[in-house]
Design a protein around this motif. Structure first.
Motif, PDB file in Angstrom:
ATOM      1  N   ASP B 325       0.831  -1.198   0.000  1.00  0.00           N
ATOM      2  CA  ASP B 325       0.000   0.000   0.000  1.00  0.00           C
ATOM      3  C   ASP B 325       0.877   1.264   0.000  1.00  0.00           C
ATOM      4  OD1 ASP B 325      -2.550   1.023  -0.128  1.00  0.00           O
ATOM      5  OD2 ASP B 325      -2.629   1.400   2.031  1.00  0.00           O
ATOM      6  N   PRO B 328       4.527   3.214  -4.963  1.00  0.00           N
ATOM      7  CA  PRO B 328       4.047   4.307  -5.829  1.00  0.00           C
ATOM      8  C   PRO B 328       2.784   3.914  -6.605  1.00  0.00           C
ATOM      9  CG  PRO B 328       6.220   3.514  -6.536  1.00  0.00           C
ATOM     10  CD  PRO B 328       5.909   2.833  -5.263  1.00  0.00           C
ATOM     11  N   ALA B 329       2.082   4.918  -7.080  1.00  0.00           N
ATOM     12  CA  ALA B 329       0.768   4.692  -7.702  1.00  0.00           C
ATOM     13  C   ALA B 329       0.828   3.751  -8.898  1.00  0.00           C
ATOM     14  CB  ALA B 329       0.166   6.030  -8.123  1.00  0.00           C
ATOM     15  N   LYS B 332       0.922   0.205  -7.734  1.00  0.00           N
ATOM     16  CA  LYS B 332      -0.381  -0.152  -7.181  1.00  0.00           C
ATOM     17  C   LYS B 332      -1.404  -0.354  -8.301  1.00  0.00           C
ATOM     18  CE  LYS B 332      -1.623   2.565  -3.632  1.00  0.00           C
ATOM     19  NZ  LYS B 332      -1.486   3.559  -2.550  1.00  0.00           N
ATOM     20  N   GLY B 333      -1.288   0.503  -9.334  1.00  0.00           N
ATOM     21  CA  GLY B 333      -2.187   0.377 -10.494  1.00  0.00           C
ATOM     22  C   GLY B 333      -2.037  -0.980 -11.153  1.00  0.00           C
ATOM     23  N   THR B 421     -11.220   4.347  -2.231  1.00  0.00           N
ATOM     24  CA  THR B 421     -10.240   3.307  -2.551  1.00  0.00           C
ATOM     25  C   THR B 421     -10.475   2.082  -1.663  1.00  0.00           C
ATOM     26  OG1 THR B 421      -8.769   5.176  -2.748  1.00  0.00           O
ATOM     27  CG2 THR B 421      -7.808   2.991  -3.033  1.00  0.00           C
TER      28      THR B 421
END
Lengths: 452, 484
Positions: B325, B328-329, B332-333, B421
């Motif tokens: 979690d 970086p985004a 996570k994407g 989220t």
């Protein structure tokens, strides 16, 4: 056993049902995915879609691990090629092909040897032979032989004038003055294995076992005159019609063959000298009358439509034809046919399947397996022939002391050349053959399965 | 509807479940844990008693059995099994609330691995074992197990196909060999073999037997219940890598293993679904590793964590070695996308399945080409075999149902007022049988933050995901229960 069935048509489906009930591993090949899907839904089998003569398809049906291939597609040539290809891929494979074109009819045995097939089945020819047998011995609706033709199971219908009407089975001997055994009764489409208190009613179909000589006596005492048939009318000049006309006329009967298609008539006339080929619609009563349906010894209806056959047979019955034999393609409607009382029904598909199932059972050769199997009453009951061997329990014991399962009957014991209907005192010994009649779906794989 | 034969099936399943609870009972007895013993004893007695009652009520059932009976039977058996399975937690008061206990065991049987417990280590040994074992049993399916055991001839007719189809994941379920029983046995033999192999490797890395068995059960069913609060993070890099490899193996279609046994090696590696799966896995590992540059000390550590998390998410297992979690985004994407896609059809994993995604993509491309050239007739192929229009149709319908359920559940769960989220990832994680999501339900957190209502919704999501949606929808449909 691993069995591949190529061609999921009527015969294929019927075989699937019978063989999967016996616990074999079945793979079906058909080019039509829809047909396959419906089989896979109904039975525990695998389906492969494609042309059964192609190596790729055979490979994906795992032909290398199969024990038996049954080719029953609609085309003889495909069946042959399928068997030969499969044989090439797996030399120890047994192959059964359905060959139905009359042009190959005479060379079937040569073909079997040349192409290394294990068995060739020709449902139409087999049906024709069956019908011929019925015509030669009128009075019975069906007959099956066991123990090298010494024992027969015959089917007869109790009609209005029959002396068997309202007779309880334990009084049967006094009425007909000879020893026979009623091993199954089909009443309104439901088969049961009767006991001594069972009372025969009008409309019942009885399955009777007896040594062959007693059956002749039975017919005589029942007042059924055994007159030799002289004239037969066959409606429908299809493949069975052709085979039947050929065989009957060879045995000296006068055969009138009615066919609707003119060019087919010409072809039949060319190939069947001595047969009266008549061009016309067999469903027309005028035509039937003018051909003398009222005085004929046998009327055989085998057009391609079951319904049409029924109608013609009913008309024949009304006119007074002495014996009527009707071909049906589907056995589902048998409970309806029973009430019509129109005589024998012949289903080529069933005959062919029984033949193949018998071959499969013989292949298993497992200790104590049934020697022959006949289905009676449309598969609701089975008559099985077993050999008594060292493993069999209760040998040398009087039957009255043996407890058998419900709905199982020991119908006949053959000891050497002597065949007898058993009584409470009878025993079976090692080496005897025993015929057992059981209600369908009991999975009797060996003789010991019948005991409690 | 033939209720009697369904009752008979469910009674058999309950007996299997009761038998499988015995080891957990013995562990509790061995630990001398009184409450846990009572819990298991009560559960075994309840399932045994209920099974006997059903058996008594459902004597002499008819053999009539069609697709509708198959679907309903599978679905009901999962519901009944879950209710019986949660009794040990509830009766022993180790999870005091019934809905929590039910959530925990449904999460186990559906191989989700989402937990409501903040302190897993507080559970007794027997309970931990039962939690992990539920993954193993649910992974391959208890009905498949029943089919493998059934005496020959009992389930000889084709109706077993309906059961397999309703319980096994994938768009186009087929048998490996002609007989259902043999197929079920082959599947379980492969399953047991791989599990034992996994246990062996874990033992070699220095785990205790109990830990190794529980971890292997969690891996094999692609479940994800750990027996430690930090999941797998506390174990050595070797053990983490063993888990990575076995998670990936259990995400492969089991028919590939069968083909390997038959030495059709070329066919296995030509399999389009397997290629897509492996491509997806290695591509994701590469991208995430690049994205995580400098996040961990060494390149080796980065790749290890990336590989573990990718394997854990794509196979829908849900173990964790690190708190992804915090990543970086972009990373996570990628993980989120993998959550939706899932593992191969015919594996123990969940999700949409690679095979189905492949079908959808191919069908999409074909329909695009058809727009350009309306008269063109074209068949969709996978591995060279033409895929029937009905299968394509079913796959499209599946996608629609998938989207609809995600949306509705998301809306229902949102009532609790947690972040977007959290809600979305919780629904996705439950519905695809993964386990951890992001933010409040991330790998270091748990599902206890949700209300009992939301937990109920998520329980249904988990069941729907495991049973591939339709059986559960059918159970709720009125026409199923109409007399026929």
């Amino acid at each position: 056993m691993n069995i591949i069935i190529a061609g999921d048509g009527k015969v294929g489906l019927s075989l699937t049902q019978k063989l999967s009930e016996e616990g074999h591993d079945l793979t079906l090949i058909d080019s039509n995915q829809k047909v396959l899907d419906s089989s896979v839904e109904r039975y525990d089998v695998m389906g492969v879609q494609g042309n059964c003569a192609s190596m790729r398809v055979l490979e994906s049906a795992d032909v290398r691990r199969a024990d038996l291939l049954i080719a029953a597609t609609s085309a003889d040539e495909v069946n042959l090629l399928c068997c030969m290809t499969a044989q090439g891929l797996n030399p120890r494979l047994h192959t059964i092909a359905r060959i139905r074109n009359p042009e190959y009819g005479k060379q079937i045995f040569t073909m079997r040897d040349v192409y290394k097939l294990s068995l060739i089945v020709n449902p139409e020819k087999q049906a024709a032979r069956e019908i011929e047998r019925l015509i030669k011995y009128p009075g019975f609706l069906q007959r099956d032989t066991f123990a090298r033709s010494r024992v027969e199971i015959v089917e007869l219908r109790v009609d209005e004038e029959s002396i068997l009407k309202n007779v309880a089975l334990h009084e049967l001997d006094n009425v007909i003055h000879c020893k026979v055994l009623v091993c199954a009764v089909s009443r309104e489409g439901v088969a049961e294995i009767p006991d001594g208190n069972f009372v025969i009613r009008e409309g019942d179909r009885l399955f009777v076992t007896a040594p062959a000589e007693n059956l002749t006596l039975l017919l005589k005492h029942m007042g059924v005159i055994r007159k030799k048939a002289k004239r037969a009318i066959i409606c429908g000049g299809g493949r069975i019609g052709y085979y039947l006309a050929e065989q009957l006329s060879r045995h000296g009967l006068t055969v009138q063959l009615i066919e609707r298609d003119e060019s087919r008539c010409i072809e039949l006339a060319e190939r069947l000298p001595g047969v009266y080929v008549i061009h016309g619609d067999a469903s027309s009563q005028d035509l039937l009358n003018s051909e003398g349906v009222d005085k004929c010894d046998a009327l055989v209806t085998m057009t391609s439509l079951d319904e049409m056959n029924m109608i013609i047979s009913l008309y024949g019955k009304k006119c007074g034809a002495r014996q009527i034999i009707t071909k049906v393609g589907h056995t589902d409607n048998n409970s309806i046919y029973d009430n019509l009382g129109i005589g024998s029904l012949i289903c080529p598909k069933e005959l062919c399947c029984n033949n193949i199932v018998r071959y499969v059972r013989a292949m298993q050769k497992s200790e104590g397996a049934a020697l022959t199997v006949h289905t009676i009453a449309e598969g609701q009951a089975e008559a099985l022939e077993f050999l008594v061997d060292g493993q069999t329990m209760h040998a040398e014991e009087p039957l009255k002391n043996i407890r058998t399962k419900k709905n199982v009957l020991i119908a006949c014991i053959s000891h050497g050349s002597k065949t007898a209907i058993p009584s409470g005192e009878s025993v079976f010994r090692r080496g005897d053959t025993v015929i057992v009649v059981a209600k369908g779906g009991m999975r009797l794989l060996q003789l010991n399965d019948i005991f409690e | 509807m033939n209720y009697k034969i369904m009752g008979k099936f469910i009674s058999q399943i309950l007996i299997v479940e009761a038998v499988f609870m015995l080891p957990a009972l013995f562990i509790s007895l061995f630990d001398g844990d009184g409450d846990a013993v009572t819990g298991f004893f009560a559960a075994i007695a309840a399932s045994g008693g209920f099974a006997l009652l059903l058996r008594l009520l459902c004597r002499n059932s008819m053999r009539r059995f069609y697709a509708r009976e198959g679907m309903v039977c599978v679905c009901l058996s999962w519901v009944v099994m879950s209710i019986m399975g949660c009794l040990p937690f509830w009766v022993s008061r180790e999870i005091p609330h019934f809905v929590d206990a039910l959530f925990e065991i449904v999460s186990g049987f559906t191989t989700t691995g989402a937990s409501v417990l903040s302190d897993v280590e507080a559970l007794s040994g027997g309970m931990l074992y039962w939690r992990s074992f539920s993954h193993w049993l649910g992974g391959m399916g208890v009905l498949v197990f029943l089919l493998a055991l059934a005496p020959s001839g009992e389930h000889a007719s084709g109706f077993t196909m309906h059961l397999l189809r309703a319980e096994s994941p994938g768009p186009n379920v087929s048998k490996l060999v002609p007989k259902m029983k043999t197929t079920a046995r082959i599947l379980y033999v492969i399953y047991v073999f791989l599990t034992v192999l996994d246990i062996g490797f874990l033992l070699a890395g220095g785990m205790s037997i109990f830990e190794a068995v529980c971890t292997a059960f969690g891996t094999a069913g692609t479940g994800g219940f750990g027996i430690k609060n930090d999941s797998i993070a506390g174990y050595s890099p070797y053990l983490q890598n063993v888990c990575t490899v076995f998670m990936l193996l259990f995400g492969v279609n089991f028919s590939c293993f069968y083909m390997l046994l038959l030495r059709q090696i070329r066919a296995v590696f030509a399999d389009e679904e397997l290629r897509m799966y492996l491509g997806m896995v290695f591509g994701s590992i590469l991208l995430i590793s690049l994205n995580l540059r400098g996040f961990y000390g060494t390149v080796g550590e980065t790749v290890r964590h990336a590989a573990f998390q990718v394997a854990s998410i794509v196979t829908t297992t849900g173990f964790a070695t690190t708190d992804f979690d915090l990543w970086p985004a972009f990373s996570k994407g990628i993980l989120f996308a993998l959550m939706l896609l899932g593992a191969c059809a015919g594996s123990t994993g969940g999700g949409l399945k690679c095979g189905r995604a492949l079908l959808l993509i191919k069908n999409l491309c074909r329909n695009m080409r058809r727009l350009l050239n309306p008269r063109r007739v074209e068949a969709v192929r996978i591995n060279g075999n033409v895929i029937g229009e009905t299968v394509l149709d079913n796959t499209n319908t599946y996608l629609a149902a998938y989207a609809a359920i995600l949306l509705v559940s998301f809306l229902l769960v949102s009532v609790d007022g947690l972040s977007m989220t959290t809600n979305l990832s919780a629904v996705v994680a439950c519905f695809n049988n993964i386990g951890p999501g992001f933010e409040a339900v991330g790998p270091t957190c748990n599902f206890s933050c949700f209300s009992y209502f939301s937990k109920g919704v998520l329980i249904l999501d988990m069941l729907a995901g495991r049973l591939e949606i339709f059986p559960l929808l059918i159970l709720a449909s009125r026409s199923t229960w109409r007399h026929r």
